[in-house]
Scaffold this motif. Structure first.
Motif, PDB file in Angstrom:
ATOM      1  N   GLN A   1       1.500   2.327  -5.612  1.00 20.37           N
ATOM      2  CA  GLN A   1       1.308   2.330  -4.171  1.00 20.37           C
ATOM      3  C   GLN A   1      -0.007   1.661  -3.817  1.00 20.37           C
ATOM      4  OE1 GLN A   1       1.655   6.596  -3.294  1.00 20.37           O
ATOM      5  NE2 GLN A   1       3.601   6.165  -2.295  1.00 20.37           N
ATOM      6  N   LYS A   2       0.017   0.923  -2.737  1.00 23.17           N
ATOM      7  CA  LYS A   2      -1.208   0.301  -2.261  1.00 23.17           C
ATOM      8  C   LYS A   2      -2.139   1.362  -1.682  1.00 23.17           C
ATOM      9  CE  LYS A   2      -0.126  -3.893  -3.321  1.00 23.17           C
ATOM     10  NZ  LYS A   2      -0.867  -4.611  -4.388  1.00 23.17           N
ATOM     11  N   GLU A   3      -3.414   1.112  -1.817  1.00 23.18           N
ATOM     12  CA  GLU A   3      -4.417   2.042  -1.314  1.00 23.18           C
ATOM     13  C   GLU A   3      -4.367   2.105   0.218  1.00 23.18           C
ATOM     14  OE1 GLU A   3      -8.059   4.233  -2.776  1.00 23.18           O
ATOM     15  OE2 GLU A   3      -6.315   3.356  -3.753  1.00 23.18           O
ATOM     16  N   ALA A   4      -4.546   3.287   0.744  1.00 25.17           N
ATOM     17  CA  ALA A   4      -4.589   3.443   2.201  1.00 25.17           C
ATOM     18  C   ALA A   4      -5.965   3.059   2.730  1.00 25.17           C
ATOM     19  CB  ALA A   4      -4.280   4.890   2.585  1.00 25.17           C
ATOM     20  N   ILE A   5      -5.980   2.393   3.862  1.00 24.06           N
ATOM     21  CA  ILE A   5      -7.233   2.068   4.547  1.00 24.06           C
ATOM     22  C   ILE A   5      -7.566   3.225   5.482  1.00 24.06           C
ATOM     23  CG2 ILE A   5      -8.277   0.554   6.268  1.00 24.06           C
ATOM     24  CD1 ILE A   5      -6.699  -1.741   5.002  1.00 24.06           C
ATOM     25  N   LEU A   6      -8.704   3.843   5.253  1.00 24.57           N
ATOM     26  CA  LEU A   6      -9.109   5.014   6.025  1.00 24.57           C
ATOM     27  C   LEU A   6      -9.915   4.605   7.257  1.00 24.57           C
ATOM     28  CD1 LEU A   6     -10.032   7.302   3.000  1.00 24.57           C
ATOM     29  CD2 LEU A   6      -7.840   7.081   4.209  1.00 24.57           C
ATOM     30  N   PRO A   7     -10.157   5.534   8.204  1.00 23.75           N
ATOM     31  CA  PRO A   7     -10.846   5.158   9.455  1.00 23.75           C
ATOM     32  C   PRO A   7     -12.184   4.471   9.240  1.00 23.75           C
ATOM     33  CG  PRO A   7      -9.901   7.347   9.658  1.00 23.75           C
ATOM     34  CD  PRO A   7      -9.681   6.933   8.239  1.00 23.75           C
ATOM     35  N   GLU A   8     -12.986   4.987   8.312  1.00 25.47           N
ATOM     36  CA  GLU A   8     -14.278   4.349   8.072  1.00 25.47           C
ATOM     37  C   GLU A   8     -14.120   2.954   7.457  1.00 25.47           C
ATOM     38  OE1 GLU A   8     -13.501   7.378   4.692  1.00 25.47           O
ATOM     39  OE2 GLU A   8     -13.205   7.214   6.875  1.00 25.47           O
ATOM     40  N   ASP A   9     -13.005   2.750   6.735  1.00 22.40           N
ATOM     41  CA  ASP A   9     -12.744   1.442   6.138  1.00 22.40           C
ATOM     42  C   ASP A   9     -12.399   0.404   7.198  1.00 22.40           C
ATOM     43  OD1 ASP A   9     -13.081   2.587   3.615  1.00 22.40           O
ATOM     44  OD2 ASP A   9     -10.938   3.049   3.410  1.00 22.40           O
TER      45      ASP A   9
ATOM     46  N   LEU B   1      -5.532  -3.567  -5.082  1.00 21.91           N
ATOM     47  CA  LEU B   1      -5.349  -2.247  -4.484  1.00 21.91           C
ATOM     48  C   LEU B   1      -4.867  -2.296  -3.042  1.00 21.91           C
ATOM     49  CD1 LEU B   1      -8.404  -0.142  -5.712  1.00 21.91           C
ATOM     50  CD2 LEU B   1      -5.999   0.247  -6.242  1.00 21.91           C
ATOM     51  N   PHE B   2      -5.221  -3.365  -2.318  1.00 20.09           N
ATOM     52  CA  PHE B   2      -4.971  -3.399  -0.881  1.00 20.09           C
ATOM     53  C   PHE B   2      -4.030  -4.536  -0.506  1.00 20.09           C
ATOM     54  CE2 PHE B   2      -9.048  -1.320  -1.441  1.00 20.09           C
ATOM     55  CZ  PHE B   2      -8.944  -0.222  -0.609  1.00 20.09           C
ATOM     56  N   SER B   3      -3.254  -4.308   0.539  1.00 16.52           N
ATOM     57  CA  SER B   3      -2.353  -5.324   1.082  1.00 16.52           C
ATOM     58  C   SER B   3      -2.123  -5.021   2.559  1.00 16.52           C
ATOM     59  CB  SER B   3      -1.022  -5.326   0.331  1.00 16.52           C
ATOM     60  OG  SER B   3      -0.261  -4.178   0.676  1.00 16.52           O
ATOM     61  N   GLY B   4      -1.242  -5.793   3.179  1.00 12.50           N
ATOM     62  CA  GLY B   4      -0.907  -5.516   4.569  1.00 12.50           C
ATOM     63  C   GLY B   4      -0.356  -4.114   4.764  1.00 12.50           C
ATOM     64  N   HIS B   5       0.324  -3.586   3.744  1.00 16.21           N
ATOM     65  CA  HIS B   5       0.902  -2.243   3.840  1.00 16.21           C
ATOM     66  C   HIS B   5      -0.170  -1.156   3.871  1.00 16.21           C
ATOM     67  CE1 HIS B   5       5.074  -1.171   4.070  1.00 16.21           C
ATOM     68  NE2 HIS B   5       4.897  -0.100   3.337  1.00 16.21           N
ATOM     69  N   SER B   6      -1.392  -1.504   3.480  1.00 16.79           N
ATOM     70  CA  SER B   6      -2.476  -0.520   3.491  1.00 16.79           C
ATOM     71  C   SER B   6      -2.785  -0.050   4.906  1.00 16.79           C
ATOM     72  CB  SER B   6      -3.728  -1.123   2.858  1.00 16.79           C
ATOM     73  OG  SER B   6      -3.511  -1.443   1.492  1.00 16.79           O
ATOM     74  N   LEU B   7      -2.536  -0.900   5.909  1.00 17.69           N
ATOM     75  CA  LEU B   7      -2.744  -0.489   7.301  1.00 17.69           C
ATOM     76  C   LEU B   7      -1.774   0.619   7.676  1.00 17.69           C
ATOM     77  CD1 LEU B   7      -3.050  -4.035   8.952  1.00 17.69           C
ATOM     78  CD2 LEU B   7      -4.925  -2.469   8.403  1.00 17.69           C
ATOM     79  N   ARG B   8      -0.533   0.453   7.316  1.00 17.34           N
ATOM     80  CA  ARG B   8       0.510   1.431   7.629  1.00 17.34           C
ATOM     81  C   ARG B   8       0.260   2.747   6.895  1.00 17.34           C
ATOM     82  NH1 ARG B   8       5.634   1.305   9.919  1.00 17.34           N
ATOM     83  NH2 ARG B   8       7.367   2.172   8.735  1.00 17.34           N
ATOM     84  N   ALA B   9      -0.112   2.643   5.620  1.00 17.42           N
ATOM     85  CA  ALA B   9      -0.412   3.845   4.845  1.00 17.42           C
ATOM     86  C   ALA B   9      -1.660   4.537   5.380  1.00 17.42           C
ATOM     87  CB  ALA B   9      -0.596   3.484   3.373  1.00 17.42           C
ATOM     88  N   GLY B  10      -2.616   3.755   5.886  1.00 16.79           N
ATOM     89  CA  GLY B  10      -3.836   4.335   6.421  1.00 16.79           C
ATOM     90  C   GLY B  10      -3.587   5.199   7.637  1.00 16.79           C
ATOM     91  N   LEU B  11      -2.743   4.718   8.530  1.00 16.71           N
ATOM     92  CA  LEU B  11      -2.417   5.507   9.721  1.00 16.71           C
ATOM     93  C   LEU B  11      -1.711   6.794   9.327  1.00 16.71           C
ATOM     94  CD1 LEU B  11       0.090   6.110  11.959  1.00 16.71           C
ATOM     95  CD2 LEU B  11      -2.237   5.827  12.776  1.00 16.71           C
ATOM     96  N   ALA B  12      -0.742   6.701   8.410  1.00 15.43           N
ATOM     97  CA  ALA B  12       0.001   7.885   7.994  1.00 15.43           C
ATOM     98  C   ALA B  12      -0.887   8.897   7.297  1.00 15.43           C
ATOM     99  CB  ALA B  12       1.148   7.469   7.056  1.00 15.43           C
TER     100      ALA B  12
END
Length: 371
Positions: free
Chosen positions: A163-171, A318-329
């Motif tokens: 799974q791609k890493e999630a982008i968190l709010p601070e990120d 670790l990161f991709s476009g899907h990291s935005l979606r995972a970050g929100l979730a």
């Protein structure tokens, strides 16, 4: 005079040159035609063309490209083995699947540098199934020659999904802070903030239009209100509405970022996110491709120093476009039902797959069991 184009930052393709493909290897658009006993006419011929257009729209463009590549690869493999891809042979397809899972060098004719993952092999089989169906053949993936080989590959080579890493709010705040305030910077800031706040797929971001039916290739449109923006999307699961409220800060508000981009780019019709001229001073008419979102995420992750303890190569992986979606979730601390609706998931289980840190150990069954 050719229109100006923004320089692409994508890496060159690593796909090997393939041998010429005969007509049977192509994904046939001629499978929809008039029955042999029906005489053609202008009206019927136009209906055939219309039906073909609807058939092509039955799956996403990227899916069609992947299926075409799957068939091309299999057809070349068959030629190298001295056999024919038509009609489907479960025995040969079983051997093909085994070849895909075999490390390079074990078989002289192996077409891959390394063994493919189980999920990629299954995707290849889906591509073959679709291509055979378009050619009027039945392909049974449950045939023992295929199923038993695939079961053995799963048992021997299966790994947990990556799974791609999630982008968190601070990120995401650090990422948008690396962008300049020129036209490209305004556009890319709006892409990151809107993609994050909307939990959007990269294809959903770039397919937006300003209004409904502005362009034939639109997959949705935007409406901006005092309290936020409403996106109407035609995605994998059908039409859905995504509400994006205004943020608490000027630089972190996705709606404000979108408004600034549309204003300074002077966009009031057509695609929302387009390319910029080489000098970066004006917006062009060409819609951005979805790969731009993935490249943007990776570049801003590097620039913001996220996971700086890792080598750049590992950070990019670790990161991709899907990291935005995972970050929100992963970051939205609200009832799971709202997250599920926002992402357009049919089940809560699918939503949980996107949640990288939520709910872990929130329910302690060990203590509940009396230990």
């Amino acid at each position: 005079m050719a229109p100006e184009r923004e320089k692409s930052t994508s890496a060159p393709s690593d796909t090997p040159d393939d041998a010429p493909i005969d007509e049977r290897d192509q994904a046939s658009s001629k499978t929809i035609s008039l029955p042999a006993h029906v005489a053609g006419s202008g009206t019927l011929d136009r209906l055939v063309d219309t039906a073909r257009g609807y058939a092509e729209a039955s799956a996403a463009e990227n899916t069609h490209k992947a299926y075409a590549a799957d068939w091309k690869h299999f057809a070349r493999w068959c030629r190298l083995k001295g056999t024919d891809p038509l009609p489907p042979s479960p025995q040969m397809i079983g051997l093909y699947v085994a070849d895909l899972a075999t490390p390079a060098g074990k078989i002289p004719s192996a077409l891959a540098d390394r063994p493919l993952s189980v999920s990629t092999i299954e995707r290849r089989l889906s591509g073959l199934s679709w291509n055979y169906a378009q050619r009027g053949f039945t392909f049974d993936r449950k045939d023992r020659h295929i199923a038993t080989v695939l079961a053995g590959i799963r048992r021997k080579h299966a790994r947990p999904p990556v799974q791609k890493e999630a982008i968190l709010p601070e990120d995401i705040l650090a990422m948008v802070a690396t962008l300049p305030f020129d036209l490209r910077g305004l556009r890319d800031r709006a892409i990151l903030l809107l993609g994050y706040a909307g939990g959007l797929r990269r294809s959903e971001i770039v397919s937006l239009d300003v209004h409904k039916d502005d362009t034939p290739d639109s997959r949705g449109w935007v409406e901006i209100f005092d309290k936020g923006a409403l996106l109407t999307l035609n995605a994998k699961t059908g039409w859905r509405e995504v509400e994006i409220g205004r943020g608490s800060g000027e630089q972190s508000c996705p709606v404000r970022g979108l408004e600034q981009w549309l204003h300074f780019a002077r966009i009031d019709f057509g695609p929302v996110f387009v390319r910029c001229s080489r000098d970066g001073k004006r917006a062009l008419e060409t819609r951005l491709g979805d790969k731009h979102v993935a490249r943007l995420v990776k570049q801003t992750v590097l620039d913001a120093g996220i996971r700086a303890e890792l080598p750049d190569k590992d950070r990019l992986a670790l990161f991709s476009g899907h990291s935005l979606r995972a970050g929100l979730a992963s970051s939205a601390e609200v009832d799971e039902r709202y997250v599920q609706k926002h992402l357009g998931h049919a089940s809560a289980e699918m939503t949980r797959r996107y949640q990288r840190r939520r709910d872990r150990f929130r329910v302690n069954l060990t203590k509940a069991a009396g230990l």
